[in-house]
Scaffold this motif. Structure first.
Motif, PDB file in Angstrom:
ATOM      1  N   TYR A   1       0.817  -1.209   0.000  1.00  0.00           N
ATOM      2  CA  TYR A   1       0.000   0.000   0.000  1.00  0.00           C
ATOM      3  C   TYR A   1       0.856   1.267   0.000  1.00  0.00           C
ATOM      4  O   TYR A   1       0.447   2.301   0.524  1.00  0.00           O
ATOM      5  CB  TYR A   1      -0.935  -0.006   1.216  1.00  0.00           C
ATOM      6  CG  TYR A   1      -1.914  -1.151   1.206  1.00  0.00           C
ATOM      7  CD1 TYR A   1      -3.113  -1.063   0.506  1.00  0.00           C
ATOM      8  CD2 TYR A   1      -1.623  -2.344   1.865  1.00  0.00           C
ATOM      9  CE1 TYR A   1      -4.002  -2.131   0.473  1.00  0.00           C
ATOM     10  CE2 TYR A   1      -2.511  -3.405   1.847  1.00  0.00           C
ATOM     11  CZ  TYR A   1      -3.700  -3.296   1.147  1.00  0.00           C
ATOM     12  OH  TYR A   1      -4.574  -4.348   1.116  1.00  0.00           O
ATOM     13  N   LEU A   2       2.017   1.189  -0.615  1.00  0.00           N
ATOM     14  CA  LEU A   2       2.923   2.327  -0.650  1.00  0.00           C
ATOM     15  C   LEU A   2       2.374   3.439  -1.533  1.00  0.00           C
ATOM     16  O   LEU A   2       2.013   3.204  -2.683  1.00  0.00           O
ATOM     17  CB  LEU A   2       4.288   1.890  -1.176  1.00  0.00           C
ATOM     18  CG  LEU A   2       5.080   0.922  -0.285  1.00  0.00           C
ATOM     19  CD1 LEU A   2       6.279   0.375  -1.041  1.00  0.00           C
ATOM     20  CD2 LEU A   2       5.523   1.623   0.995  1.00  0.00           C
ATOM     21  N   LYS A   3       2.323   4.659  -1.004  1.00  0.00           N
ATOM     22  CA  LYS A   3       1.895   5.821  -1.780  1.00  0.00           C
ATOM     23  C   LYS A   3       3.070   6.715  -2.168  1.00  0.00           C
ATOM     24  O   LYS A   3       3.024   7.396  -3.190  1.00  0.00           O
ATOM     25  CB  LYS A   3       0.871   6.640  -0.982  1.00  0.00           C
ATOM     26  CG  LYS A   3      -0.475   5.963  -0.821  1.00  0.00           C
ATOM     27  CD  LYS A   3      -1.471   6.901  -0.140  1.00  0.00           C
ATOM     28  CE  LYS A   3      -2.846   6.265  -0.039  1.00  0.00           C
ATOM     29  NZ  LYS A   3      -3.820   7.180   0.606  1.00  0.00           N
ATOM     30  N   THR A   4       4.094   6.740  -1.326  1.00  0.00           N
ATOM     31  CA  THR A   4       5.272   7.572  -1.580  1.00  0.00           C
ATOM     32  C   THR A   4       6.533   6.835  -1.155  1.00  0.00           C
ATOM     33  O   THR A   4       6.475   5.885  -0.363  1.00  0.00           O
ATOM     34  CB  THR A   4       5.198   8.906  -0.807  1.00  0.00           C
ATOM     35  OG1 THR A   4       5.156   8.623   0.605  1.00  0.00           O
ATOM     36  CG2 THR A   4       3.979   9.713  -1.215  1.00  0.00           C
ATOM     37  N   LEU A   5       7.659   7.280  -1.687  1.00  0.00           N
ATOM     38  CA  LEU A   5       8.976   6.797  -1.285  1.00  0.00           C
ATOM     39  C   LEU A   5       9.891   8.001  -1.119  1.00  0.00           C
ATOM     40  O   LEU A   5       9.829   8.950  -1.901  1.00  0.00           O
ATOM     41  CB  LEU A   5       9.561   5.846  -2.330  1.00  0.00           C
ATOM     42  CG  LEU A   5       8.873   4.488  -2.493  1.00  0.00           C
ATOM     43  CD1 LEU A   5       9.395   3.781  -3.739  1.00  0.00           C
ATOM     44  CD2 LEU A   5       9.077   3.612  -1.256  1.00  0.00           C
ATOM     45  N   HIS A   6      10.756   7.944  -0.122  1.00  0.00           N
ATOM     46  CA  HIS A   6      11.717   9.027   0.097  1.00  0.00           C
ATOM     47  C   HIS A   6      12.803   8.978  -0.973  1.00  0.00           C
ATOM     48  O   HIS A   6      13.160   7.894  -1.469  1.00  0.00           O
ATOM     49  CB  HIS A   6      12.345   8.899   1.490  1.00  0.00           C
ATOM     50  CG  HIS A   6      13.104  10.114   1.926  1.00  0.00           C
ATOM     51  ND1 HIS A   6      14.425  10.326   1.554  1.00  0.00           N
ATOM     52  CD2 HIS A   6      12.739  11.177   2.677  1.00  0.00           C
ATOM     53  CE1 HIS A   6      14.830  11.474   2.078  1.00  0.00           C
ATOM     54  NE2 HIS A   6      13.836  12.008   2.770  1.00  0.00           N
ATOM     55  N   VAL A   7      13.338  10.124  -1.335  1.00  0.00           N
ATOM     56  CA  VAL A   7      14.359  10.189  -2.374  1.00  0.00           C
ATOM     57  C   VAL A   7      15.599   9.374  -2.011  1.00  0.00           C
ATOM     58  O   VAL A   7      16.328   8.910  -2.894  1.00  0.00           O
ATOM     59  CB  VAL A   7      14.748  11.667  -2.652  1.00  0.00           C
ATOM     60  CG1 VAL A   7      15.458  12.278  -1.438  1.00  0.00           C
ATOM     61  CG2 VAL A   7      15.613  11.780  -3.908  1.00  0.00           C
ATOM     62  N   ASP A   8      15.844   9.140  -0.717  1.00  0.00           N
ATOM     63  CA  ASP A   8      17.028   8.384  -0.277  1.00  0.00           C
ATOM     64  C   ASP A   8      16.734   6.913   0.010  1.00  0.00           C
ATOM     65  O   ASP A   8      17.596   6.205   0.544  1.00  0.00           O
ATOM     66  CB  ASP A   8      17.624   9.025   0.982  1.00  0.00           C
ATOM     67  CG  ASP A   8      18.265  10.371   0.712  1.00  0.00           C
ATOM     68  OD1 ASP A   8      18.759  10.569  -0.413  1.00  0.00           O
ATOM     69  OD2 ASP A   8      18.276  11.221   1.622  1.00  0.00           O
ATOM     70  N   THR A   9      15.550   6.437  -0.335  1.00  0.00           N
ATOM     71  CA  THR A   9      15.180   5.059  -0.017  1.00  0.00           C
ATOM     72  C   THR A   9      16.201   4.050  -0.532  1.00  0.00           C
ATOM     73  O   THR A   9      16.541   3.077   0.159  1.00  0.00           O
ATOM     74  CB  THR A   9      13.797   4.723  -0.607  1.00  0.00           C
ATOM     75  OG1 THR A   9      12.824   5.611  -0.073  1.00  0.00           O
ATOM     76  CG2 THR A   9      13.404   3.283  -0.280  1.00  0.00           C
ATOM     77  N   PHE A  10      16.725   4.274  -1.743  1.00  0.00           N
ATOM     78  CA  PHE A  10      17.642   3.303  -2.361  1.00  0.00           C
ATOM     79  C   PHE A  10      19.075   3.845  -2.438  1.00  0.00           C
ATOM     80  O   PHE A  10      19.884   3.351  -3.219  1.00  0.00           O
ATOM     81  CB  PHE A  10      17.131   2.926  -3.751  1.00  0.00           C
ATOM     82  CG  PHE A  10      15.697   2.471  -3.750  1.00  0.00           C
ATOM     83  CD1 PHE A  10      15.336   1.293  -3.123  1.00  0.00           C
ATOM     84  CD2 PHE A  10      14.700   3.234  -4.354  1.00  0.00           C
ATOM     85  CE1 PHE A  10      14.008   0.865  -3.111  1.00  0.00           C
ATOM     86  CE2 PHE A  10      13.378   2.831  -4.348  1.00  0.00           C
ATOM     87  CZ  PHE A  10      13.028   1.644  -3.716  1.00  0.00           C
TER      88      PHE A  10
END
Length: 309
Positions: free
Chosen positions: A67-76
């Protein structure tokens, strides 16, 4: 307790951190490292920006069906050895620009079946080794200029079932390794022959279930001499022009599948083809020009192609 369940417990670290979230919803705050990290089907609603920072040598991350809506720019950030990333069947609405910039060895990226309405121009920066990109079944209206320019190793591109109505002549520029394009189920009306210039490795093109009203087949087979198959089901083409297009593809030994809906077709019994009668074509053509689906420049090119017959 099964071995598979024990392995899952060792790989996954899921915690409930928000009082507002439902009991079954999870946040990924940290992981126990493995070559493959699989969080699919775990009701994940959030990934902490440093969740993967202890696993910089991970090869494969799967976040499907959450149910992910957003990801942080530093996730990967720092995952330079990652080769496979799948985030399909989530609810992603946006992606930060350059979110994948550190994934210099990524070969497979799957963003299928989300809620993406737009993409930042530099969202795929850094993915020089990417071979397959899937962004189908989203809500994209357009591709920003230069979206794919860094993907010099791309071989397969799927963007089916979006709301794309127009492709610029430079959409696929520089993708000399590209072998397959899948753009089914969009709203594209005009297909420029210049779109395929430089795609020397291209073998398969699929634009079925669009609204395309003409194809410059002669230019297409000239630009893509190795083309094997061209799928254009549910097109909108005048009968006399259609026969010429069919002949050009046949002479170039291109397998072609071109059909239109039952309700708006006639069968040319002499040639066994399916096409639009001239008056029906002219009516649909005017409607698309008046609605802005076809620019005046595109309209002039379509008219010129029809006049060649």
């Amino acid at each position: 307790m099964s071995l598979k369940f024990v392995q899952t417990l060792l790989i996954l670290a899921l915690t409930n951190t928000s009082r507002a979230q439902r009991p079954w919803e999870k946040n990924i705050t940290s992981v126990i490292c493995s070559e493959t990290i699989d969080f699919s089907n775990h009701n994940v609603i959030h990934v902490a920006k440093d969740a993967f920072q202890s696993c910089l040598s991970v090869k494969k991350i799967i976040l499907d069906n959450n149910y992910l809506k957003t990801l942080h720019v530093d996730t990967f950030r720092g995952l330079t050895e990652l080769e496979w990333l799948s985030i399909d069947r989530n609810r992603l609405e946006t992606l930060p620009e350059e979110i994948f910039k550190d994934l210099t060895n990524l070969k497979y990226l799957n963003l299928w079946n989300n809620k993406l309405t737009s993409l930042e121009p530099l969202v795929f920066r850094g993915l020089q080794k990417l071979e397959k990109l899937t962004i189908g079944v989203n809500e994209l209206n357009e591709f920003p200029e230069g979206l794919l320019k860094d993907l010099s190793s791309l071989r397969t591109f799927y963007a089916n079932s979006n709301n794309i109505q127009r492709l610029s002549d430079t959409t696929f520029s520089g993708l000399s390794q590209l072998k397959e394009i899948g753009m089914e189920g969009n709203g594209i009306v005009y297909l420029s022959a210049d779109l395929f210039i430089g795609l020397d490795s291209l073998k398969s093109i699929s634009f079925w279930s669009n609204e395309i009203m003409n194809v410059d087949a002669a230019a297409l087979v000239r630009h893509v001499p190795g083309l094997w198959e061209f799928y254009l089901v549910n097109f909108r083409m005048r009968c006399d022009r259609f026969r010429k297009v069919q002949n050009i593809f046949r002479e170039a030994n291109v397998e072609v599948d071109i059909l239109i809906p039952e309700a708006r077709r006639r069968r040319d019994t002499e040639h066994g083809l399916i096409c639009l009668e001239n008056d029906r074509f002219e009516k649909m053509f005017r409607e698309r020009v008046e609605s802005g689906l076809i620019s005046q420049e595109e309209a002039d090119k379509i008219i010129a192609l029809n006049d060649e017959v």
